[in-house]
Design a protein around this motif. Structure first.
Motif, PDB file in Angstrom:
ATOM      1  N   THR A  69      11.281  18.388  -5.984  1.00 20.64           N
ATOM      2  CA  THR A  69      12.130  17.857  -7.047  1.00 20.64           C
ATOM      3  C   THR A  69      13.610  18.232  -6.898  1.00 20.64           C
ATOM      4  O   THR A  69      14.443  17.735  -7.641  1.00 20.64           O
ATOM      5  CB  THR A  69      11.655  18.359  -8.433  1.00 20.64           C
ATOM      6  OG1 THR A  69      11.512  19.766  -8.363  1.00 20.64           O
ATOM      7  CG2 THR A  69      10.324  17.727  -8.821  1.00 20.64           C
TER       8      THR A  69
ATOM      9  N   SER B 198      -0.512   5.239  -2.089  1.00 24.83           N
ATOM     10  CA  SER B 198      -0.404   4.558  -3.381  1.00 24.83           C
ATOM     11  C   SER B 198      -0.920   3.121  -3.324  1.00 24.83           C
ATOM     12  O   SER B 198      -1.411   2.595  -4.324  1.00 24.83           O
ATOM     13  CB  SER B 198       1.054   4.566  -3.848  1.00 24.83           C
ATOM     14  OG  SER B 198       1.574   5.876  -3.837  1.00 24.83           O
TER      15      SER B 198
ATOM     16  N   ASP C 223       6.625  10.381  -6.581  1.00 25.02           N
ATOM     17  CA  ASP C 223       5.352  10.584  -5.886  1.00 25.02           C
ATOM     18  C   ASP C 223       4.793   9.238  -5.442  1.00 25.02           C
ATOM     19  O   ASP C 223       3.853   8.710  -6.030  1.00 25.02           O
ATOM     20  CB  ASP C 223       4.382  11.302  -6.839  1.00 25.02           C
ATOM     21  CG  ASP C 223       3.125  11.754  -6.117  1.00 25.02           C
ATOM     22  OD1 ASP C 223       3.062  11.621  -4.879  1.00 25.02           O
ATOM     23  OD2 ASP C 223       2.216  12.251  -6.803  1.00 25.02           O
TER      24      ASP C 223
ATOM     25  N   THR D 249       3.575  15.217   0.271  1.00 22.85           N
ATOM     26  CA  THR D 249       4.339  16.298  -0.348  1.00 22.85           C
ATOM     27  C   THR D 249       5.454  15.730  -1.215  1.00 22.85           C
ATOM     28  O   THR D 249       6.118  14.767  -0.819  1.00 22.85           O
ATOM     29  CB  THR D 249       4.960  17.199   0.738  1.00 22.85           C
ATOM     30  OG1 THR D 249       3.919  17.633   1.602  1.00 22.85           O
ATOM     31  CG2 THR D 249       5.660  18.408   0.144  1.00 22.85           C
ATOM     32  N   VAL D 250       5.621  16.314  -2.386  1.00 19.62           N
ATOM     33  CA  VAL D 250       6.694  15.895  -3.286  1.00 19.62           C
ATOM     34  C   VAL D 250       7.468  17.135  -3.732  1.00 19.62           C
ATOM     35  O   VAL D 250       6.865  18.154  -4.067  1.00 19.62           O
ATOM     36  CB  VAL D 250       6.124  15.167  -4.528  1.00 19.62           C
ATOM     37  CG1 VAL D 250       7.242  14.790  -5.491  1.00 19.62           C
ATOM     38  CG2 VAL D 250       5.366  13.917  -4.105  1.00 19.62           C
TER      39      VAL D 250
ATOM     40  N   ARG E 155      10.671  11.093  -2.277  1.00 17.42           N
ATOM     41  CA  ARG E 155       9.709  12.206  -2.432  1.00 17.42           C
ATOM     42  C   ARG E 155      10.407  13.560  -2.549  1.00 17.42           C
ATOM     43  O   ARG E 155       9.836  14.505  -3.086  1.00 17.42           O
ATOM     44  CB  ARG E 155       8.717  12.204  -1.265  1.00 17.42           C
ATOM     45  CG  ARG E 155       7.733  11.041  -1.341  1.00 17.42           C
ATOM     46  CD  ARG E 155       6.580  11.208  -0.369  1.00 17.42           C
ATOM     47  NE  ARG E 155       6.957  10.892   0.994  1.00 17.42           N
ATOM     48  CZ  ARG E 155       6.992   9.668   1.527  1.00 17.42           C
ATOM     49  NH1 ARG E 155       6.673   8.628   0.776  1.00 17.42           N
ATOM     50  NH2 ARG E 155       7.339   9.481   2.781  1.00 17.42           N
TER      51      ARG E 155
END
Lengths: 501, 175
Positions: free
Chosen positions: A389, A372, A366, A386-387, A361
């Protein structure tokens, strides 16, 4: 283009496999699945063996489908998936070590968990004579000015055993190679023939920091195999334990990461919070780590009013203390200097490896099993995933900070809505196959189980999230300095025991 | 930062009173001490921790010994990075066959006099992992053990009691 659903339809179905389908396919379709993995369409969830078959759990994110492909290996060979898709390599080496199932065309034929110390090869297949002990061949790194730094298996701190072979150019790491397997306890073998009670205890001892998550994954796989549902109160208590385990680990690790950046005041405060979680757990569930509290069919003990009061007090205390600590983390330049842009995992790599948890993440993946592939009671609870990058140490810390906040909110929701009623459903002594995935603090844990007609475990496979995280640590450290390795390693906090099994 | 430091000053210590050494641990240690002549170490012990294949549960609780509640170092107990600096080896796990050599070599690297404390149910007899192809089954199967601390995992308080027993050797001798 063949979909996962089509592949399953073309195979020979396993009628008692729940809740996701399993089918035996031919070698050509097995290879086809490997190609789809290599092309990045599907995610490898796991790969495991038994005496004369290989199994591969896959997820097709587009279809939102999960399925298990099986391949009969009467000649003890199977087409290598690792040759096409690197995340499978270590799993295949393990299948060969334990069952003597040889991946054909494999890129790496070295043993993995087998260090030549068991007295014989293939302990769970046709036992072979032990191969003559020979030195492990580390990958070569050649160039002017390169030197190697071997570390472990016994480390300088209080951590699990593993070996790291650094190749460095001055202070800069040009290659890290891991050698694991030191904590291999033979859990796959001990599971075979165990009754559900013993097997659940074994599952809870795969990785000590995730004892709740493993017990939960195993219990859910067993319940899927037996087609039973635990009572509602048990389901909610399980989630309460899982969130408390997440809290304890995140508090401990946030502090430890800061400590590795020489910022020990955070460590002292985070350790205090962790201890308070464990004490509340002890009051509520009678064990600081909540070990052996989740069983197939339900939970072992109820949560009383003392426990509820202790957990509510804990949440209030954490809500009071934690925001100050976040501010301290965010405002300390000396800390940020160490964590920002250190140990980067690129999003593409995290995606390819199907890397779960805060590592995935923090690198744009995600995926959170609780959302999921929702399971009760998370399908009825409000929380955010929360994701980020950036994929550096700092991003992994921030994901954990956000998860602490979410877990506190989840614990409050669970306590507010905890249903009354029974704690355990009786188990029918029957057979079947079940699979489950749960979100441990470290990422998604997969449990697969086949029960014989006598109700005993015929084969159980437990896959730790670390299988797909350890290899990324090798990539993350490249180009960083040796002194930043503890920081990177701590921000990953992969499990040794969970991986070595 | 200043607020946190100020709060810490005002709030006082979290550290709790020291527990009494556990009777069973004392008795076991007394027996161990009679086996060989021991140099008096004073109230200070350096501990090298070795995970010989545990699930990491014991390590989590050993870590907790350093938190402000237990504050291990006030007893003169401290964890060191090398066996060369150690008086005590604190060993966990069912001793996997893959860790046997590393454990034996760490033991040999520790100067005499040395004590071995086996922590956790696995370290006693292999625990749930006993009987498999991959574990020896208990620390004493690989190296001599002076003291066992039971538990799965032992709580920090249990660990502390066992380790304090090591320090209270005079008390042991007079029993």
């Amino acid at each position: 283009m063949t979909t996962l659903a089509e592949l399953i339809r073309q195979g020979r179905p396993a009628p008692d496999h729940r809740p996701w389908p399993r089918a035996t396919v031919d070698a050509e379709r097995w290879r086809l699945a490997g190609q789809r993995l290599a092309e990045g369409d599907w995610t490898l969830l796991s790969l495991w063996g038994e005496a004369a078959a290989a199994h591969m759990a896959l997820r097709d994110p587009q279809e939102g489908m999960i399925a298990v492909l099986s391949l009969d290996c009467t000649d003890r060979r199977f087409p290598s998936i690792g040759a096409l898709h690197a995340p499978a390599i270590r799993l295949e080496r393990t299948m060969n070590d334990l069952f003597g199932l040889a991946p054909q065309g494999a890129a790496d034929e070295r043993p993995w968990l087998d260090h030549g110390r068991w007295g014989h090869g293939h302990p769970l297949g046709d036992r072979s004579e032990a191969a003559a002990a020979r030195p492990y061949e580390f990958l070569a790194a050649e160039g002017e000015g390169l030197h190697q730094i071997p570390v472990g298996p016994v480390h300088a701190g209080i951590i699990e055993p593993g070996h790291f072979r650094f190749t460095a150019n001055g202070e800069a790491v040009v290659r890290l190679e891991q050698r694991l397997g030191y904590t291999h306890k033979g859990i796959d073998g001990l599971m075979m023939g165990a009754d559900l009670e013993r097997a659940a205890k074994l599952a809870g001892r795969v990785s000590g920091d995730s004892t709740v998550a493993y017990a939960l994954a195993f219990a859910r796989a067993a319940e899927a195999a037996l087609e039973i549902a635990p009572p509602a109160r048990a389901v909610w208590l399980r989630a309460l334990m899982a969130e408390m385990e997440r809290l304890a680990n995140h508090f401990g690790d946030i502090g430890a990461i800061c400590n590795d950046a020489s910022f020990s005041v955070m460590q002292a405060h985070c350790q205090t919070l962790r201890e308070q979680v464990l004490r509340a757990a002890n009051t509520g569930f009678g064990h600081r780590l909540m070990r052996d509290r989740i069983l197939p069919g339900g939970v072992a003990a109820d949560l009383g009013s003392d426990g509820i009061a202790a957990i509510r007090a804990l949440v209030a205390e954490a809500r009071r203390q934690f925001p100050t600590l976040i501010k301290l983390y965010d405002n300390s330049a000396s800390l940020q200097d160490r964590t920002v842009s250190t140990g980067v995992v690129k999003p593409e790599l995290a995606r390819r490896f199907g890397c779960g948890g805060y590592i995935g993440r923090a690198s744009g993946r995600d995926f959170d099993t609780r959302r999921s592939l929702p399971y009760a009671p998370y399908d009825q609870l409000a929380f955010e995933v929360t994701v980020l990058t950036e994929g550096d140490v700092n991003a992994r810390v921030w994901i954990r900070i956000r998860e602490v906040e979410q877990s506190l909110a989840l614990i409050e929701q669970i306590l507010d809505r905890l249903p009354a009623g029974e704690l355990r459903t009786a188990l029918p002594g029957a057979g079947g196959e079940g699979m489950a995935m749960v979100e441990g603090f470290r990422g998604d844990i997969l449990a697969w189980l086949r029960l014989g007609a006598d109700g005993k475990v015929a084969r159980c496979h437990l896959r730790d999230p670390s299988w797909f995280q350890w290899p990324l640590l090798e990539a993350a450290i490249e180009g960083n300095i040796v002194a930043d390795f503890p920081l990177c390693n701590k921000s990953f906090n992969c499990s040794y025991s969970g991986h070595d099994l | 930062m200043h607020r946190i430091l100020f709060d810490n000053l005002v709030k006082g210590a979290l550290t709790e009173p020291a527990p009494e050494p556990e009777d069973a641990a004392l008795a076991e240690l007394a027996a161990a001490l009679q086996r060989s002549a021991r140099r008096k170490l004073g109230r200070s012990l350096s501990i090298r921790e070795i995970d010989a294949g545990s699930c990491n549960g014991c390590e989590l609780e050993i870590h907790a010994l350093g938190n402000p509640f237990y504050d291990l170092e006030r007893f003169g107990l401290r964890f060191v990075a090398s066996p060369r600096h150690a008086d005590v080896l604190l060993v966990t796990g069912p001793v996997t066959r893959n860790m046997q050599t590393a454990l034996e070599r760490t033991y040999r690297a520790t100067p005499d006099p040395k004590w071995v404390v086996a922590a956790g149910d696995c370290a006693l007899d292999g625990g749930m992992f006993a009987g498999g192809y991959a574990c020896l089954g208990g620390v004493s199967a690989a190296i001599p053990v002076d003291l066992h601390i039971r538990g799965c995992p032992p709580s920090p308080l249990q660990l502390l009691k066992g380790l304090i027993a090591l320090l209270d050797m005079d008390k042991v001798r007079n029993r």
